[in-house]
Design a protein around this motif. Sequence first.
Motif, PDB file in Angstrom:
ATOM      1  N   ASN A  37     101.238 -25.391   1.857  1.00 31.12           N
ATOM      2  CA  ASN A  37     101.869 -26.649   2.267  1.00 31.12           C
ATOM      3  C   ASN A  37     103.368 -26.460   2.507  1.00 31.12           C
ATOM      4  OD1 ASN A  37      99.442 -27.939   2.124  1.00 31.12           O
ATOM      5  ND2 ASN A  37      99.911 -29.134   0.291  1.00 31.12           N
ATOM      6  N   HIS A  38     103.988 -25.684   1.626  1.00 32.85           N
ATOM      7  CA  HIS A  38     105.427 -25.430   1.737  1.00 32.85           C
ATOM      8  C   HIS A  38     105.740 -24.722   3.053  1.00 32.85           C
ATOM      9  CE1 HIS A  38     109.473 -24.122   0.433  1.00 32.85           C
ATOM     10  NE2 HIS A  38     109.371 -25.065  -0.494  1.00 32.85           N
ATOM     11  N   HIS A  39     104.970 -23.697   3.382  1.00 29.58           N
ATOM     12  CA  HIS A  39     105.172 -22.963   4.625  1.00 29.58           C
ATOM     13  C   HIS A  39     104.939 -23.858   5.844  1.00 29.58           C
ATOM     14  CE1 HIS A  39     106.160 -19.228   2.914  1.00 29.58           C
ATOM     15  NE2 HIS A  39     105.346 -18.434   3.579  1.00 29.58           N
ATOM     16  N   ASN A  40     103.888 -24.673   5.791  1.00 27.78           N
ATOM     17  CA  ASN A  40     103.617 -25.545   6.932  1.00 27.78           C
ATOM     18  C   ASN A  40     104.777 -26.512   7.185  1.00 27.78           C
ATOM     19  OD1 ASN A  40     101.134 -24.435   7.637  1.00 27.78           O
ATOM     20  ND2 ASN A  40      99.976 -25.799   6.284  1.00 27.78           N
ATOM     21  N   GLY A  41     105.343 -27.055   6.099  1.00 31.75           N
ATOM     22  CA  GLY A  41     106.515 -27.908   6.248  1.00 31.75           C
ATOM     23  C   GLY A  41     107.707 -27.134   6.778  1.00 31.75           C
ATOM     24  N   GLY A  42     107.872 -25.903   6.304  1.00 29.24           N
ATOM     25  CA  GLY A  42     108.967 -25.069   6.775  1.00 29.24           C
ATOM     26  C   GLY A  42     108.834 -24.687   8.237  1.00 29.24           C
ATOM     27  N   VAL A  43     107.605 -24.441   8.673  1.00 20.76           N
ATOM     28  CA  VAL A  43     107.371 -24.108  10.081  1.00 20.76           C
ATOM     29  C   VAL A  43     107.786 -25.268  10.978  1.00 20.76           C
ATOM     30  CG1 VAL A  43     105.547 -23.761  11.806  1.00 20.76           C
ATOM     31  CG2 VAL A  43     105.588 -22.367   9.725  1.00 20.76           C
ATOM     32  N   ALA A  44     107.445 -26.496  10.576  1.00 23.38           N
ATOM     33  CA  ALA A  44     107.822 -27.668  11.376  1.00 23.38           C
ATOM     34  C   ALA A  44     109.346 -27.795  11.458  1.00 23.38           C
ATOM     35  CB  ALA A  44     107.215 -28.929  10.772  1.00 23.38           C
ATOM     36  N   MET A  48     111.197 -17.330  11.340  1.00 24.76           N
ATOM     37  CA  MET A  48     110.550 -18.073  10.258  1.00 24.76           C
ATOM     38  C   MET A  48     109.206 -18.634  10.713  1.00 24.76           C
ATOM     39  SD  MET A  48     113.670 -20.268   8.605  1.00 24.76           S
ATOM     40  CE  MET A  48     115.173 -19.501   8.013  1.00 24.76           C
ATOM     41  N   VAL A  49     109.182 -19.210  11.900  1.00 26.69           N
ATOM     42  CA  VAL A  49     107.936 -19.773  12.432  1.00 26.69           C
ATOM     43  C   VAL A  49     106.853 -18.703  12.486  1.00 26.69           C
ATOM     44  CG1 VAL A  49     106.829 -20.755  14.485  1.00 26.69           C
ATOM     45  CG2 VAL A  49     109.066 -21.600  13.761  1.00 26.69           C
ATOM     46  N   ASP A  50     107.182 -17.568  13.070  1.00 22.70           N
ATOM     47  CA  ASP A  50     106.195 -16.506  13.244  1.00 22.70           C
ATOM     48  C   ASP A  50     105.727 -15.931  11.909  1.00 22.70           C
ATOM     49  OD1 ASP A  50     106.570 -16.881  15.966  1.00 22.70           O
ATOM     50  OD2 ASP A  50     107.983 -15.209  16.164  1.00 22.70           O
ATOM     51  N   ALA A  51     106.684 -15.633  11.027  1.00 20.92           N
ATOM     52  CA  ALA A  51     106.345 -14.999   9.755  1.00 20.92           C
ATOM     53  C   ALA A  51     105.567 -15.935   8.842  1.00 20.92           C
ATOM     54  CB  ALA A  51     107.617 -14.519   9.056  1.00 20.92           C
ATOM     55  N   GLN A  52     105.980 -17.200   8.769  1.00 22.33           N
ATOM     56  CA  GLN A  52     105.325 -18.122   7.842  1.00 22.33           C
ATOM     57  C   GLN A  52     103.943 -18.509   8.332  1.00 22.33           C
ATOM     58  OE1 GLN A  52     107.723 -21.222   6.043  1.00 22.33           O
ATOM     59  NE2 GLN A  52     109.569 -20.002   6.259  1.00 22.33           N
TER      60      GLN A  52
END
Length: 223
Positions: free
Chosen positions: A171-178, A199-203
Amino acid sequence: MTRTHWAAVTAVVLALLFAGAATVASAGGDTSASRTPGAGSADAGFARDMSVHHQQAVEMSFIVRDRTKDEEVRRLAYDIANTQANQRGMMLGWLDLWGLPKVVADRAPMQWMDRAADGSSGHGSAHGGHGSGEAGDGRLMPGMATKGELERLDGLSGRQAEILYLQLMINHHNGGVAMAQGCVELCTVGTERDLAQGMVDAQRSEVELMVALLKKRGAQPLA
């Protein structure tokens, strides 16, 4: 402070020292007087908010590292903590380089995703609805764990800790990707946009890995 909290603080301090020279070298070419972002810009908002977002990922990763002996999860947690502590150091370093505050008391988190308040973005608004402050359930920003979830993680060990960590971090990564995608679209400093795209690609890749690790443990991501 607990040993976990001291470890998290140490990692961030080391990241700040390590990233300092690289920050000046990489961002300096993009920050002439005419192009230095304003306090209300998407560039500054992303750097401030993602620094907070990353700090929680570092904290959760140190918690699970001390709660499990599973090498796969420990290695993932170390990678996340190390990467995000270093990225946090870079973003805080940029704010220093730009002469901008790291905290703005009268500005709610995520406002920069709705508009670049000082007009420096030039891209218009994007991602409407994200700039309303807390996510409505006690989360400071999308994807962030609540205080109760952190306390629960801190009280678990072994397989249970692994599962909850993976669920919270997905969930944390999905929020960070947005958030990072918002910077890719709105930020004006090239090095910051490049970092956000990374960040988008790695997460996204790490989310796929964490979903697979949950499946191996007979669990699924949180709804």
